[in-house]
Design a protein around this motif. Structure first.
Motif, mmCIF file in Angstrom:
data_model
loop_
_atom_site.group_PDB
_atom_site.id
_atom_site.type_symbol
_atom_site.label_atom_id
_atom_site.label_comp_id
_atom_site.label_asym_id
_atom_site.label_seq_id
_atom_site.Cartn_x
_atom_site.Cartn_y
_atom_site.Cartn_z
ATOM 1 N N SER A 535 -15.488 93.138 87.803
ATOM 2 C CA SER A 535 -15.416 94.384 88.561
ATOM 3 C C SER A 535 -14.012 94.694 89.057
ATOM 4 O O SER A 535 -13.826 95.587 89.877
ATOM 5 C CB SER A 535 -16.372 94.308 89.762
ATOM 6 O OG SER A 535 -16.031 93.231 90.603
ATOM 7 N N THR A 536 -13.008 93.954 88.564
ATOM 8 C CA THR A 536 -11.633 94.222 88.955
ATOM 9 C C THR A 536 -11.287 95.686 88.701
ATOM 10 O O THR A 536 -11.614 96.245 87.657
ATOM 11 C CB THR A 536 -10.671 93.324 88.151
ATOM 12 O OG1 THR A 536 -11.047 91.962 88.329
ATOM 13 C CG2 THR A 536 -9.235 93.519 88.621
ATOM 14 N N ALA A 537 -10.617 96.294 89.660
ATOM 15 C CA ALA A 537 -10.261 97.703 89.536
ATOM 16 C C ALA A 537 -9.396 97.941 88.298
ATOM 17 O O ALA A 537 -8.677 97.056 87.836
ATOM 18 C CB ALA A 537 -9.519 98.158 90.784
ATOM 19 N N GLU A 538 -9.489 99.150 87.778
ATOM 20 C CA GLU A 538 -8.699 99.507 86.605
ATOM 21 C C GLU A 538 -7.223 99.245 86.859
ATOM 22 O O GLU A 538 -6.693 99.499 87.941
ATOM 23 C CB GLU A 538 -8.921 100.987 86.285
ATOM 24 C CG GLU A 538 -8.154 101.477 85.069
ATOM 25 C CD GLU A 538 -8.480 102.922 84.722
ATOM 26 O OE1 GLU A 538 -7.824 103.476 83.816
ATOM 27 O OE2 GLU A 538 -9.395 103.485 85.361
ATOM 28 N N GLY A 539 -6.537 98.723 85.854
ATOM 29 C CA GLY A 539 -5.117 98.435 86.028
ATOM 30 C C GLY A 539 -4.458 98.074 84.715
ATOM 31 O O GLY A 539 -5.097 98.045 83.660
ATOM 32 N N SER A 540 -3.181 97.802 84.784
ATOM 33 C CA SER A 540 -2.422 97.397 83.608
ATOM 34 C C SER A 540 -1.122 96.750 84.060
ATOM 35 O O SER A 540 -0.706 96.900 85.208
ATOM 36 C CB SER A 540 -2.111 98.593 82.703
ATOM 37 O OG SER A 540 -1.229 99.487 83.358
ATOM 38 N N TYR A 541 -0.515 96.025 83.161
ATOM 39 C CA TYR A 541 0.821 95.496 83.414
ATOM 40 C C TYR A 541 1.437 95.085 82.088
ATOM 41 O O TYR A 541 0.766 94.998 81.063
ATOM 42 C CB TYR A 541 0.807 94.330 84.413
ATOM 43 C CG TYR A 541 0.288 93.027 83.858
ATOM 44 C CD1 TYR A 541 1.150 92.080 83.331
ATOM 45 C CD2 TYR A 541 -1.079 92.722 83.888
ATOM 46 C CE1 TYR A 541 0.682 90.869 82.846
ATOM 47 C CE2 TYR A 541 -1.555 91.525 83.399
ATOM 48 C CZ TYR A 541 -0.671 90.599 82.878
ATOM 49 O OH TYR A 541 -1.138 89.402 82.388
ATOM 50 N N ARG A 542 2.725 94.822 82.149
ATOM 51 C CA ARG A 542 3.457 94.447 80.947
ATOM 52 C C ARG A 542 4.093 93.078 81.152
ATOM 53 O O ARG A 542 4.736 92.827 82.175
ATOM 54 C CB ARG A 542 4.530 95.495 80.638
ATOM 55 C CG ARG A 542 5.418 95.174 79.440
ATOM 56 C CD ARG A 542 6.286 96.379 79.083
ATOM 57 N NE ARG A 542 7.132 96.780 80.189
ATOM 58 C CZ ARG A 542 8.384 96.332 80.381
ATOM 59 N NH1 ARG A 542 8.910 95.460 79.539
ATOM 60 N NH2 ARG A 542 9.101 96.763 81.401
ATOM 61 N N MET A 543 3.904 92.189 80.187
ATOM 62 C CA MET A 543 4.618 90.913 80.163
ATOM 63 C C MET A 543 5.798 91.049 79.204
ATOM 64 O O MET A 543 5.690 91.674 78.153
ATOM 65 C CB MET A 543 3.706 89.782 79.691
ATOM 66 C CG MET A 543 2.587 89.427 80.642
ATOM 67 S SD MET A 543 1.700 87.931 80.114
ATOM 68 C CE MET A 543 0.901 88.515 78.618
ATOM 69 N N GLN A 544 6.886 90.430 79.604
ATOM 70 C CA GLN A 544 8.091 90.524 78.782
ATOM 71 C C GLN A 544 8.838 89.200 78.802
ATOM 72 O O GLN A 544 9.046 88.609 79.849
ATOM 73 C CB GLN A 544 9.017 91.617 79.319
ATOM 74 C CG GLN A 544 10.373 91.713 78.626
ATOM 75 C CD GLN A 544 11.273 92.732 79.289
ATOM 76 O OE1 GLN A 544 10.972 93.929 79.304
ATOM 77 N NE2 GLN A 544 12.361 92.266 79.877
ATOM 78 N N VAL A 545 9.188 88.712 77.613
ATOM 79 C CA VAL A 545 10.068 87.554 77.502
ATOM 80 C C VAL A 545 11.140 87.871 76.472
ATOM 81 O O VAL A 545 10.958 88.720 75.593
ATOM 82 C CB VAL A 545 9.310 86.275 77.098
ATOM 83 C CG1 VAL A 545 8.281 85.902 78.133
ATOM 84 C CG2 VAL A 545 8.660 86.432 75.731
ATOM 85 N N TRP A 546 12.244 87.170 76.607
ATOM 86 C CA TRP A 546 13.348 87.324 75.665
ATOM 87 C C TRP A 546 13.426 86.074 74.793
ATOM 88 O O TRP A 546 13.413 84.949 75.297
ATOM 89 C CB TRP A 546 14.679 87.504 76.392
ATOM 90 C CG TRP A 546 14.784 88.757 77.210
ATOM 91 C CD1 TRP A 546 14.532 88.896 78.535
ATOM 92 C CD2 TRP A 546 15.185 90.048 76.736
ATOM 93 N NE1 TRP A 546 14.738 90.196 78.928
ATOM 94 C CE2 TRP A 546 15.149 90.925 77.850
ATOM 95 C CE3 TRP A 546 15.563 90.557 75.487
ATOM 96 C CZ2 TRP A 546 15.478 92.272 77.744
ATOM 97 C CZ3 TRP A 546 15.907 91.906 75.390
ATOM 98 C CH2 TRP A 546 15.854 92.745 76.511
ATOM 99 N N ARG A 547 13.527 86.269 73.486
ATOM 100 C CA ARG A 547 13.683 85.144 72.562
ATOM 101 C C ARG A 547 15.120 85.080 72.059
ATOM 102 O O ARG A 547 15.751 86.107 71.794
ATOM 103 C CB ARG A 547 12.745 85.271 71.358
ATOM 104 C CG ARG A 547 11.284 85.202 71.705
ATOM 105 C CD ARG A 547 10.411 84.833 70.518
ATOM 106 N NE ARG A 547 10.543 85.701 69.358
ATOM 107 C CZ ARG A 547 9.712 85.669 68.307
ATOM 108 N NH1 ARG A 547 8.703 84.810 68.293
ATOM 109 N NH2 ARG A 547 9.887 86.491 67.281
ATOM 110 N N THR A 548 15.614 83.865 71.923
ATOM 111 C CA THR A 548 16.920 83.629 71.330
ATOM 112 C C THR A 548 16.761 82.581 70.236
ATOM 113 O O THR A 548 15.685 82.020 70.038
ATOM 114 C CB THR A 548 17.923 83.103 72.376
ATOM 115 O OG1 THR A 548 17.615 81.727 72.667
ATOM 116 C CG2 THR A 548 17.853 83.920 73.666
ATOM 117 N N ARG A 549 17.841 82.288 69.551
ATOM 118 C CA ARG A 549 17.779 81.236 68.531
ATOM 119 C C ARG A 549 17.681 79.857 69.159
ATOM 120 O O ARG A 549 17.456 78.874 68.448
ATOM 121 C CB ARG A 549 18.991 81.334 67.605
ATOM 122 C CG ARG A 549 19.027 82.665 66.851
ATOM 123 C CD ARG A 549 20.005 82.654 65.705
ATOM 124 N NE ARG A 549 20.029 83.937 65.024
ATOM 125 C CZ ARG A 549 20.605 84.162 63.847
ATOM 126 N NH1 ARG A 549 21.196 83.158 63.218
ATOM 127 N NH2 ARG A 549 20.595 85.351 63.306
#
Length: 945
Positions: A535-549
C-alpha cells in the motif's frame, strides 16, 4: 504488523471476496500420479543410509492466492511449505541425547531415489524426464534419460517450487524490484544494495553468456545448453500454471494478473535472467574485499592522533592482517602468502583529511521516502558505528522483501570434518552447510538430479539450479563456507575535464592511462503505484552509478589536493556466471572421483569460497576465488592509484580479466586430522580482507570442540553434530571473554554485595556453558536469563569504556565504522540485523581479548600496539569494568530488548529468535535461536566406487 508480512496485507475474508478468489482454485502440481507408485531407479548410492540433510522451512515455496489468504486468515500452510521447521528447531533440545539412530528425527534421509511406499507424486513434463516427489518432504527427484530432459525437469521443478522467488530475484539483479513488486522500503533497500554491485545492461548479461559458450570449450557449450534447457523447463511450468490458474498468488496481489479474468502475464524467463540472479547470489555470498576507503579513514584517524609512524603501528595492530593467534582452517603450519602487507608500499592513495564524500546513489525521489545505501563520510569524526560496512560486502540495513529489518550477509556458513583415523567407523565424518539466512520460501531448494553426466542431491539457489551447488554425489559430499579473501580493490582515478580545464570532485571524466576518458553513467528509474500487496503511496526515484574501467565509483575525494574518484573493482565483475563450469564438474560422477579431482573442480569456481569434501577414504579442502596478481608493492588493504604501474598484472578492462594466482597458491589440504570453518582465516599468511580475524573468533567455538573429540577418538555422526549444535547455542563472549573479564574483576575482592551477586550469576552461566537456551522446550525462557541479559547490556558498554578513552572519540568512531563492536543475537544494530540466526561473526572480541590479557600481564602473540583498558593499569581497568557492569545489571529487559514488529519489548527469547522473512505471501512461526547453517548435511560414506 510484523515486517515479514507487511508487503502482503490481504489477510481477510473481505479481501478474498473482493478479489474474486472463489474463482481461483488451487490445482495439483503433478500432471500425473500413478495408481501404484513405483520407486525411482536409484543411482549407485555408496552412502548406504548414512547421509542426511535439512533445509527449513520446507520444500514448497509457491502458494496460490487461496493458500496465501488461508495462511493470513487461519494460519494454514500449503503442503511441504513448513514441514522441515520442527525437525530443524528440535535439535536445540534434542542434540544432548543424540545418537546416529536418532539423526533422522532432526534431518531428512538424503539417500538417492524414493522408495515405492514413499512416492507422493510423479510428474512427466516430457517423455525423457520424470519428477518424483516423496511424501515426507516433497523434494523433487529428477531423473532424465537425456541431458536436455534432465535439465528441463530441473527447471520445471524449480518453477513448481520457486516461481515467484525467481521472478523477484531477476528483478532485484536488474535494479527493478520496486517497479515489479511495489515501493516498500524493503524493496527499495534491496535494489539499492545489489544493483550497484553489478549495474549491467542487457548487452553485458548477454556477453557473459557468449563468453562461457565460446571460451570454456565443450564444458562451456554444455553449460549453456543445460541452462537453456533449465529455462525451457521453467517456462513450460509458467505456461501451464497460468493456464491452469494455479500460479503463485503474489501475481494477483501485486496486480500482475486479474484474479477473475486471468488477464495478465508472467513474463517468460530467458538466459540473461539467470545471469542477473547469479549476480545477486554471488555478490551476497561469494565476494571478498572492498572497504579500503573506510580502512584509509581509520588509518588517517590513527595517524592524526599518534603521528605517522606510531599511528600506523596502532592501526596495523587493529587491522590484524596475519594474527598469529587466529584460528585457522589449515592448521598444519602450511603457508599460503596472499595479499600480505608489503615491506614498502607503492601507489597507496590515501585521501586528504576531510575530503571523502560517498557518491550518492538516489536521485529525483518522489513519493515514499526510501533508504540510501551510502552515508556521508566527510571525516572520521562524523562516522558512526556500523557505518560503511557495505563496503565489506555486508548489508547493515535494508532487507529482502517484507522483512524491513536486515538481510542475510554472505558469511555465516560452517563446516566440521574429521578424518577416518579418529572416527568410530574408520570412515571420515562431516557435518557442514551454508548459512543463507531464514526466508519464506528459502533462497535455496533441495533437489536430486540423475541423468547423463549428472548424479547429485543437495541444494541450489532458486533460479540457477541447473546443477546441485552443495550436496552429495554417489560416493562423496561437498559443501562451502564464504571465504571473503580479498578479490576486490579500490582504485583512486584522477579526475579530469576533456577541454583541459581544471577538474572538480564532481567531474565526470577521469584519466585512463593518460587519456581523459568519459565515465559511463548507469541509471535505473523505478516507479510504483499502491497494490493489495503493497500500500506504499505512489512514487518513483532514480538510481545512478558511474562506471569506469577500474570499476564502479563509490566515493569522491582529493589526494594531494587533486580531485579523484574512488572505484571498486572485483575480479568477478562481468564474470558472475563463469563458476557454472565448476558446479558442472562437481555434479559429474565421471569427473569427481577423489579428493584431488574435487579440488580441481572447486578451482573452477570463481567466487571466494572455502570448499570441503568427504568420501569413505579422506577429507579435503580448497579455497576458491579469482585472486588477482597484484603489482609488486601494492597494499591490498588500502586504496591504490589508478595508474598502469599499480594495476593488477595482465589487467584487461574490456573483459575485466587479469592474471590470477595459480591453483597451488590457494589454501588447500587433504587428510588433515580435522577441518573446521566458520568464516575464519584459511591458513598461515593468507591475509584477511577485513578487520576482525584475531585471537577470538566464532571459529574457536568449533575448533575447541572438534579438537577435543579428535583427541578422545571414536567420533560419530551424532557426536560431531552435537559439537556443532553446542557451538550453535553458545554465547562467544561468555565462553571466550568472560573468564578474562572475571579475572580482572576478581583481582580484588568485590565488596559491593549486590555487584558480587551479579558477578556470581555471570560465573555460574559461564560454568554451565554460556549457552542461550530454554529451561525446557517451548518455555521461551532462558536458563540463566539474568546473566544473558546482563552480558547483552554490558558488552557494548564495556568495550566503549575499555577502548574509547585511550583511542579518543575520532579514532574509536573510525574503527567501529570498520568493525561493529557487537553481533550477539539480540544486537539488531549489528551487520546481520535482527532475527537472522547468524551471530558473533563480527565484533571486538579479539581486540578485547588481547587487551585484557595485556592488562593481566599474560603472554600475547601479536599484541595490540598499546594497552587500553585503564590505560594499562589493572586497578583502573577493573574500575571501568565494574562501573559498566553495575549499569548493565540495572538495565531493565525492556531497555536491553526494546522490541520490534516481531517481539514485545522485554521479550528476551523472542529478541534472539529466528524469524523467517517472507519473500511472498506465506509466513512461518518464530523458532529458537541457533547459530547454525540453514542447509546442513550430516554424512559418512562406508564405501567408494
Amino acid at each position: 504488523m510484523p515486517p515479514r508480512t507487511r508487503t502482503l496485507r490481504a489477510a481477510t475474508a473481505a479481501a478474498a471476496l473482493a478479489l474474486g478468489t472463489s474463482l481461483l482454485a488451487a490445482a495439483p502440481q503433478a500432471t500425473a500420479t500413478p495408481a501404484e507408485p513405483a520407486a525411482t531407479a536409484a543411482a549407485t548410492d555408496h552412502c548406504q543410509g548414512r547421509c542426511a540433510d535439512i533445509l527449513p522451512p520446507g520444500q514448497n515455496g509457491n502458494a496460490t492466492l487461496v493458500e496465501i489468504l488461508g495462511n493470513k486468515a487461519f494460519g494454514t500452510h500449503p503442503a511441504h511449505s513448513d514441514d522441515q521447521i520442527d525437525r530443524y528447531n528440535g535439535l536445540v533440545a534434542g542434540h544432548t541425547g543424540l545418537t546416529d539412530q536418532k539423526l533422522t528425527d532432526f534431518f531428512n534421509d538424503a539417500s538417492f531415489g524414493v522408495p515405492a511406499d514413499q512416492v507422493e507424486s510423479v510428474t512427466k513434463p516430457r517423455e525423457d524426464v520424470t519428477i518424483t516427489r516423496d511424501k515426507k518432504t516433497g523434494v523433487p527427484h529428477i531423473q532424465g534419460t537425456t541431458r536436455y530432459g534432465t535439465e528441463y525437469g530441473a527447471g520445471y521443478a524449480a518453477g513448481q517450487d520457486r516461481l515467484w522467488l525467481m521472478d523477484l530475484f531477476r528483478h532485484i539483479g536488474r535494479g527493478q524490484l520496486t517497479s515489479f513488486a511495489g515501493g516498500a522500503l524493503a524493496n527499495q533497500g534491496l535494489e539499492q544494495q545489489f544493483w550497484p554491485q553489478a549495474p549491467y545492461t542487457e548487452a553485458d548479461l548477454e556477453a557473459q553468456i557468449e563468453r562461457i559458450r565460446t571460451t570454456e570449450g565443450a564444458r562451456g557449450e554444455q553449460a549453456m545448453a543445460d541452462a537453456q534447457a533449465y529455462v525451457d523447463g521453467i517456462n513450460a511450468y509458467r505456461d501451464k500454471a497460468k493456464k491452469g490458474r494455479y500460479f503463485p498468488g503474489e501475481y494477483v496481489l501485486t496486480g500482475k494478473i486479474d484474479a477473475i479474468t486471468n488477464v495478465g502475464e508472467i513474463q517468460p524467463f530467458k538466459l540473461t535472467d539467470l545471469i542477473s540472479i547469479a549476480s545477486v547470489v554471488g555478490g551476497q555470498f561469494g565476494g571478498g574485499g572492498g572497504g579500503e576507503v573506510q580502512a584509509a579513514l581509520s588509518l588517517l584517524a590513527a595517524q592524526q592522533k599518534y603521528g605517522l609512524e606510531e599511528g600506523t603501528r596502532v592501526w596495523e595492530s587493529f587491522r590484524q592482517r596475519n594474527d598469529p593467534e587466529a584460528v585457522l582452517t589449515v592448521h598444519d603450519g602450511t603457508s599460503f602468502p596472499y595479499a600480505t602487507k608489503p615491506d614498502r608500499a607503492r601507489g597507496t592513495a590515501l585521501p586528504d583529511a576531510g575530503s571523502v564524500t560517498a557518491e550518492p546513489l538516489i536521485h529525483d525521489r518522489t513519493g515514499s521516502a526510501g533508504t540510501n545505501r551510502k552515508d556521508p563520510v566527510d571525516a572520521p569524526a562524523d562516522l558512526k558505528p556500523a557505518q560503511g560496512m557495505y563496503d565489506d560486502g555486508v548489508i547493515p540495513e535494508g532487507s529482502l522483501p517484507g522483512s524491513g529489518d536486515g538481510a542475510a550477509k554472505r558469511g555465516m556458513s560452517n563446516a566440521l570434518l574429521v578424518a577416518g583415523k579418529h572416527t568410530a567407523s574408520g570412515n571420515p565424518v562431516a557435518v557442514f552447510g551454508p548459512q543463507t539466512g531464514y526466508f519464506a520460501p528459502q533462497l535455496m531448494m533441495l533437489q536430486e538430479l540423475q541423468g547423463p553426466g549428472i548424479s547429485a542431491r543437495g541444494v541450489s539457489f532458486a533460479g540457477v539450479g541447473m546443477y546441485v551447488q552443495m550436496g552429495r554425489g554417489q560416493d562423496y559430499a561437498w559443501s562451502a563456507t564464504s571465504a571473503a579473501q580479498d578479490i576486490t580493490d579500490t582504485y583512486a582515478v584522477e579526475l579530469c575535464e576533456p577541454d583541459g580545464s581544471a577538474p572538480s570532485k564532481n567531474s565526470a571524466h577521469y584519466l585512463y592511462r593518460g587519456t581523459c576518458t568519459a565515465m559511463e553513467k548507469m541509471e535505473r528509474t523505478n516507479s510504483w503505484k499502491p497494490t493489495v500487496a503493497d500500500s506504499t503511496a505512489e512514487g518513483s526515484y532514480r538510481m545512478q552509478v558511474w562506471r569506469t574501467r577500474y570499476g564502479v565509483l563509490t566515493h569522491r575525494a582529493t589526494v594531494g589536493g587533486k580531485p579523484v574518484a574512488y572505484t571498486s573493482l572485483r575480479t568477478t565483475y562481468r564474470h558472475e556466471a563463469d563458476s557454472i563450469i565448476g558446479f558442472q564438474m562437481l555434479n559429474d560422477p565421471a569427473y569427481v572421483t577423489d579428493a584431488a579431482s574435487f579440488q580441481q573442480a572447486a578451482s573452477h569456481i570463481d567466487y571466494a569460497f572455502n570448499w570441503f569434501y568427504a568420501d569413505s577414504r579422506t577429507t579435503a579442502y580448497y579455497n576458491s576465488g579469482m585472486n588477482p596478481v597484484r603489482a609488486p608493492g601494492v597494499d591490498a588493504a588500502l586504496p591504490v592509484k589508478a595508474e598502469k604501474a599499480y594495476e593488477w598484472q595482465g589487467f584487461d578492462p574490456a573483459a575485466n580479466t587479469t592474471d590470477y594466482t595459480p591453483f597451488a597458491q590457494h589454501p588447500h589440504s587433504s587428510g588433515q586430522d580435522y577441518y573446521i570453518s566458520w568464516n575464519n582465516r584459511q591458513a598461515k599468511d593468507y591475509s584477511t580482507a577485513a578487520f576482525g580475524f584475531g585471537a577470538v573468533h566464532r571459529g574457536d567455538l568449533l575448533d575447541d570442540r572438534v579438537a577435543a573429540l579428535v583427541a578422545d577418538g571414536g567420533v560419530t555422526r551424532a557426536s560431531l553434530t552435537r559439537a556443532m549444535e553446542e557451538a550453535a547455542l553458545t554465547d562467544l563472549r561468555g565462553e571466550q571473554l568472560l573468564p578474562e573479564l572475571l579475572k580482572v574483576i576478581r583481582s580484588q575482592p568485590v565488596t559491593d554485595p549486590a555487584l558480587n551477586t551479579v558477578v556470581q550469576q555471570l560465573d555460574s552461566w559461564r560454568a554451565a556453558g554460556a549457552q542461550r537456551k530454554e529451561t525446557a522446550p517451548g518455555s521461551h525462557t532462558y536458563t540463566h536469563a539474568d546473566a544473558v541479559r546482563i552480558m547483552d547490556a554490558w558488552w557494548p558498554e564495556l568495550v566503549e569504556a575499555e577502548f574509547r578513552p585511550g583511542l579518543g572519540d575520532d579514532l574509536y568512531a573510525a574503527l567501529t565504522a570498520s568493525l561493529a563492536t557487537d553481533e550477539s543475537p539480540a544486537a539488531s544494530h549489528g551487520p546481520s540485523g535482527a532475527h537472522s540466526g547468524s551471530a558473533f561473526q563480527y565484533g571486538w572480541w579479539g581486540f578485547a581479548d588481547k587487551d585484557l590479557r595485556q592488562v593481566l600481564g599474560q603472554t600475547v602473540k601479536g599484541p595490540l600496539a598499546r594497552t587500553y583498558c585503564g590505560n594499562g593499569d589493572l586497578s583502573a581497568c577493573r574500575d571501568a569494568l565494574l562501573t559498566t557492569l553495575k549499569q548493565a545489571a540495572a538495565a531493565p529487559a525492556t531497555e536491553v530488548y526494546p522490541g520490534d514488529d516481531s517481539c514485545e519489548a522485554g521479550d528476551q527469547w523472542c529478541g534472539d529468535a529466528i524469524v523467517h522473512r517472507a519473500l511472498g505471501g506465506i509466513g512461518h512461526k518464530t523458532i529458537h535461536w541457533q547459530n547454525r547453517p540453514t542447509y546442513q548435511q550430516v554424512v559418512e560414506f562406508p564405501s567408494h566406487r
